[in-house]
Design a protein around this motif. Structure first.
Motif: not given
Length: 290
Positions: A50-56, A58-62, A235-242
């Protein structure tokens, strides 16, 4: 025989200790990724994939994955290019060569937190050093952290400044192993500087560059400290990485299973890329080629 057994026992013991230190947390993280947990104290609840499906889904992950690829690729290209160039310059004899070589690796010994604090002080839009310089020139100052492009560029530049000396040191050591007779023979044959670099220097540095690019790729893709200290993924998760996404999900959003799933996916992706990289650029063949 007793001495041999002692050496073997110490080696096996060291391997087991290192395996426990590295493998223990890794296995625990993989196990945790199949559970839903809000803390390390509360009993976890099994959710399977379930966690993996939710992550995949999620647009934030990609978005974080693409950011990580962009930042790490840019950093590696700049670090290797500058590192090789600086090493070639330092490899030539000149007055004060030893001092310049020593100064060139100073950023490598600087703590990351200090480098990031210096960068923030220089780039601060309100009281930074760069603002004072631009004001004296009659120009205005913009907020580098409010723009995704400049924020990513700052992360890359700080990483380049800190880690290029590592590349310089490795390449400089590799240059010392290339026989000088090869360059003398090339000059006798009329080869210019570019042909000497392409046909002698670059093949001689092949094994070094393969290892350096591999290590810098691993470290840049897993980079957390510079990004978190400078932008915290904004800003606004624009430099977010894994790595920052995994930290945010686990410790700020209290989703330990989701954070562990992000970390596990990141580990699997990185391991796959490493295997493919070593398949196309085997280190043993590079050493034999020399």
């Amino acid at each position: 025989m007793r001495q041999d057994w002692r050496i073997i026992s110490l080696f096996v013991g060291g391997v087991l200790i290192v395996g426990a230190i590295v493998g223990g947390p890794l296995l625990y993280s993989i196990k945790l990724s199949f559970y839903a947990a809000e803390s390390f104290i509360a009993p976890p609840r099994w959710v399977g994939f379930g966690n993996y499906l939710a992550i995949l889904e999620d647009g934030n992950f990609w978005h974080a994955l693409l950011n990580g690829i962009l930042i790490s690729t840019s950093g590696i290209v700049l670090q290797v290019t500058l590192g090789v160039t600086i090493a070639l310059v330092l490899n030539r004899p000149f007055v004060g060569q030893t001092v310049v070589r020593a100064l060139s690796i100073v950023p490598y010994f600087l703590p990351t937190v200090v480098a990031c604090l210096i960068a923030q002080w220089i780039l601060d839009p309100n009281y930074g050093l760069l603002k004072s310089i631009l004001a004296s020139l009659g120009s205005g100052m913009f907020d580098w952290g409010a723009n995704s492009t400049t924020a990513k560029g700052t992360i890359v530049l700080i990483s380049v400044w800190i880690w290029t000396p590592f590349v310089v040191t490795c390449v400089l050591a590799g240059l010392q192993t290339i026989p000088a007779q090869l360059y003398e023979a090339a000059r006798v044959d009329g080869a210019g500087a570019w042909k000497q670099f392409w046909h002698i220097t670059l093949p001689g540095l092949r094994s070094v560059l393969i290892v350096v690019i591999l290590l810098r790729g691993i470290w840049m893709f897993n980079k957390f400290d510079v990004i978190w200290l400078l932008t915290k993924g904004g800003p606004m998760n624009q430099t977010e990485t894994l790595p920052t996404l995994a930290y945010r999900r686990a410790f700020l959003e209290f989703d330990l299973g989701g954070g562990a799933a992000v970390a596990t996916i990141s580990f699997a992706l990185l391991a796959t890329v490493i295997l493919i990289y070593l398949r196309f650029f085997p280190i043993d063949e590079a050493k034999q080629g020399r």
